[in-house]
Write a protein that holds these residues in place. Structure first.
Motif, short mmCIF file in Angstrom:
data_model
loop_
_atom_site.label_atom_id
_atom_site.label_comp_id
_atom_site.label_asym_id
_atom_site.label_seq_id
_atom_site.Cartn_x
_atom_site.Cartn_y
_atom_site.Cartn_z
N ASN A 1 0.94 -1.36 -0.10
CA ASN A 1 0.26 -0.09 0.11
C ASN A 1 0.93 1.36 0.06
OD1 ASN A 1 -2.37 -1.31 0.00
ND2 ASN A 1 -2.56 -1.50 2.08
N GLN A 2 1.86 1.29 0.74
CA GLN A 2 2.88 2.45 0.62
C GLN A 2 3.50 2.62 -0.60
OE1 GLN A 2 3.20 4.73 3.30
NE2 GLN A 2 2.08 3.50 4.54
N MET A 3 3.70 1.53 -1.29
CA MET A 3 4.20 1.63 -2.82
C MET A 3 3.29 2.25 -3.48
SD MET A 3 6.81 0.91 -4.54
CE MET A 3 7.46 0.56 -6.30
N ARG A 4 2.16 1.89 -3.37
CA ARG A 4 1.13 2.44 -4.50
C ARG A 4 0.78 3.88 -4.25
NH1 ARG A 4 -3.10 -2.67 -3.37
NH2 ARG A 4 -2.20 -3.99 -4.89
N LYS A 5 1.36 4.43 -2.90
CA LYS A 5 0.87 5.90 -2.68
C LYS A 5 2.03 6.79 -3.31
CE LYS A 5 -1.67 4.77 1.41
NZ LYS A 5 -1.62 5.10 3.11
N ILE A 6 3.16 6.38 -3.86
CA ILE A 6 4.14 7.31 -4.30
C ILE A 6 3.77 7.46 -5.81
CG2 ILE A 6 5.75 6.42 -2.57
CD1 ILE A 6 7.16 4.71 -5.02
N PRO A 7 4.42 8.56 -6.22
CA PRO A 7 4.30 9.04 -7.81
C PRO A 7 4.36 7.48 -8.66
CG PRO A 7 5.08 10.47 -6.67
CD PRO A 7 5.36 9.48 -5.70
N ASN A 8 3.66 7.50 -9.75
CA ASN A 8 3.92 6.49 -10.72
C ASN A 8 5.27 6.20 -11.27
OD1 ASN A 8 1.02 5.72 -10.64
ND2 ASN A 8 0.48 6.74 -12.24
N GLU A 9 5.88 7.34 -11.76
CA GLU A 9 7.31 7.44 -12.08
C GLU A 9 8.24 6.76 -11.31
OE1 GLU A 9 6.50 11.95 -10.88
OE2 GLU A 9 5.45 10.06 -11.73
N HIS A 10 7.82 6.83 -9.97
CA HIS A 10 8.82 6.73 -8.70
C HIS A 10 8.49 4.80 -8.60
CE1 HIS A 10 9.36 10.71 -6.63
NE2 HIS A 10 9.67 10.60 -7.95
N GLN A 11 7.28 4.51 -8.66
CA GLN A 11 6.93 3.19 -8.72
C GLN A 11 7.65 2.35 -9.63
OE1 GLN A 11 2.73 1.97 -8.30
NE2 GLN A 11 2.31 4.23 -7.52
N ILE A 12 7.60 3.00 -10.95
CA ILE A 12 8.33 2.36 -12.23
C ILE A 12 9.95 2.10 -11.81
CG2 ILE A 12 8.97 2.64 -14.49
CD1 ILE A 12 6.23 4.06 -14.91
N LYS A 13 10.64 3.46 -11.30
CA LYS A 13 11.80 3.15 -11.12
C LYS A 13 12.23 2.23 -9.85
CE LYS A 13 13.12 7.74 -12.54
NZ LYS A 13 13.92 8.97 -12.24
N ILE A 14 11.34 2.16 -8.82
CA ILE A 14 11.59 1.27 -7.68
C ILE A 14 11.01 -0.23 -7.98
CG2 ILE A 14 11.24 0.92 -5.19
CD1 ILE A 14 11.01 3.81 -5.12
N GLY A 15 9.97 -0.25 -8.66
CA GLY A 15 8.94 -1.37 -8.71
C GLY A 15 9.60 -2.73 -8.78
N GLU A 16 10.38 -3.23 -9.77
CA GLU A 16 10.71 -4.43 -10.01
C GLU A 16 11.39 -5.20 -8.79
OE1 GLU A 16 9.52 -7.59 -11.53
OE2 GLU A 16 9.02 -5.67 -12.41
N SER A 17 12.48 -4.37 -8.50
CA SER A 17 13.36 -5.04 -7.38
C SER A 17 12.26 -5.24 -6.12
CB SER A 17 14.50 -4.24 -7.11
OG SER A 17 14.21 -2.79 -6.92
N TYR A 18 11.55 -4.27 -5.93
CA TYR A 18 10.53 -3.91 -4.64
C TYR A 18 9.69 -5.06 -4.80
CZ TYR A 18 7.98 -1.56 -0.77
OH TYR A 18 7.51 -1.23 0.55
N LYS A 19 9.05 -5.30 -5.90
CA LYS A 19 7.92 -6.48 -6.05
C LYS A 19 8.62 -7.78 -5.76
CE LYS A 19 5.17 -4.12 -9.43
NZ LYS A 19 4.79 -4.25 -10.71
N GLN A 20 9.84 -8.00 -6.33
CA GLN A 20 10.75 -9.24 -5.94
C GLN A 20 11.04 -9.33 -4.42
OE1 GLN A 20 11.17 -11.81 -8.09
NE2 GLN A 20 11.78 -12.74 -6.14
N HIS A 21 11.34 -8.22 -3.98
CA HIS A 21 11.63 -8.36 -2.18
C HIS A 21 10.67 -8.61 -1.57
CE1 HIS A 21 13.61 -7.55 1.16
NE2 HIS A 21 12.50 -6.28 1.59
N ILE A 22 9.20 -8.03 -2.02
CA ILE A 22 8.16 -8.53 -1.48
C ILE A 22 7.65 -9.93 -1.45
CG2 ILE A 22 5.43 -8.29 -1.36
CD1 ILE A 22 6.10 -5.10 -1.70
N ARG A 23 7.92 -10.57 -2.74
CA ARG A 23 7.74 -12.14 -2.86
C ARG A 23 8.83 -12.67 -1.86
NH1 ARG A 23 6.63 -10.25 -8.25
NH2 ARG A 23 9.09 -10.33 -9.01
#
Length: 353
Positions: free
Chosen positions: A32-54
């Motif tokens: 939920n915290q990830m979804r609250k940040i700007p989309n462009e930031h989600q794109i930059k952080i996203g893939e590694s962050y998603k893998q970390h959550i998994r």
């Protein structure tokens, strides 16, 4: 174990079993915290962050499996009333205090029974053992009866057993008792089990890998202590409040490691230790003074500085043999940017003949 004790045990069981729900809530919060940040930031952080959550999810589920194994075994060893607590428990949100104790139990396993905890044990356990070994000859150690109150998961007691002493561990916390029961009795080989203690350590982290790193336990298997039918020394565990369980007991040595600050009134502990020791008995203490009940408005608590404690130790009748300060950490994440350090009070003393 009466009905009140069954209810108290059920709270402990519930807290352990709630770990999975706690973990899922923490992971959902990360999403939920990830979804609250700007989309462009989600794109930059996203893939590694998603893998970390998994990865965190997988390791959380693994931890939960180990905790279930510990509690199922521990309840079985504590008898029918503990099994009753296991059967009647209904999953519900535990108090923050109880959930904190589950998390600290995982850290305590790391501290006492993994190689990761070696520096902490070397800092405060080893000096105690070394001093005792200068006092008592190997051939007579089986006759030396040592009490280790507040023994946690039993590592200090185990190490003293390996040195040849006869040892009784004493612990009040059911979190510690069930877990130590599992480690001391169910573990059959070194590094048999794996835990991931740091998966929710998001602050002060160098890398995702550090958060995900495993520890194996037990680094020393209690089953290798030797054949209990042939060794001369003995080991036992006593559950309950230190003041109550020692009311009619006597020992040659009492070792208090990270313990005396659990007192409501530390002078009671000092007087009880003096009473329990045989003439010429030895008391060795090592630990800080983080008084456990200082901020609890429902509990009485007297917080004395070290100079007052050592004065009272002498006035009670002890002869102080050794005093020093020892720096040590306690259940820290060694890969964290934050490393809290205690300056522990170490002293040894003798009860006159």
């Amino acid at each position: 174990m009466d009905e009140e004790e069954v209810k108290a045990t059920e709270k402990v069981v519930n807290a352990f079993f709630y770990y999975q729900k706690y973990g899922k809530d923490k992971i959902l919060e990360m999403i939920n915290q990830m979804r609250k940040i700007p989309n462009e930031h989600q794109i930059k952080i996203g893939e590694s962050y998603k893998q970390h959550i998994r990865n965190v999810t997988q390791r959380m589920e693994h931890n939960y499996g180990v905790l279930k194994t510990i509690i199922n075994y521990g309840a079985g060893m504590f008898g029918e009333e503990a099994m009753k607590a296991l059967r009647i428990h209904q999953l519900r949100r535990p108090t923050p205090e109880y959930m904190s104790k589950v998390l600290s139990t995982i850290r305590q396993i790391c501290r006492e029974w993994s190689t990761d905890g070696n520096p902490e044990r070397e800092a405060t356990f080893t000096p105690i053992i070394e001093e005792l070994n200068t006092i008592y000859e190997p051939e007579n150690r089986h006759n030396i009866r040592i009490l280790v109150p507040g023994c946690g998961l039993g590592r200090m007691a185990y190490d003293l057993i390996n040195e040849g002493y006869t040892v009784q561990g004493n612990e009040f916390s059911m979190f510690m008792l069930m877990t130590s029961c599992f480690i001391l009795n169910a573990c059959k080989e070194e590094n048999q089990f794996t835990l991931y203690p740091f998966i929710f350590d998001k602050s002060n982290s160098w890398s995702y890998e550090d958060q995900l790193r495993p520890i194996q336990f037990p680094d020393k298997c209690p089953n290798t202590v030797g054949d209990s039918t042939t060794r001369k020394n003995a080991f036992s565990m006593c559950a309950g409040d230190f003041m109550e369980v020692t009311a009619n007991s006597s020992f040659d040595v009492i070792v208090t490691a990270w313990f005396i600050d659990t007192a409501h009134n530390v002078l009671e502990y000092i007087e009880q230790i003096y009473k329990c020791l045989e003439p010429n008995g030895i008391w060795i203490n090592c630990g800080p003074l983080t008084y456990h009940f200082e901020d609890d408005k429902e509990e009485n608590s007297i917080e004395l500085p070290y100079t007052e404690i050592i004065r009272l130790v002498k006035e009670t009748g002890f002869v102080v043999l050794n005093e020093k300060q020892i720096d040590s950490r306690y259940t820290v994440n060694r890969k964290s940017m934050l490393q809290n350090l205690f300056s522990c009070a170490y002293f040894s003393c003798r009860k006159p003949a």
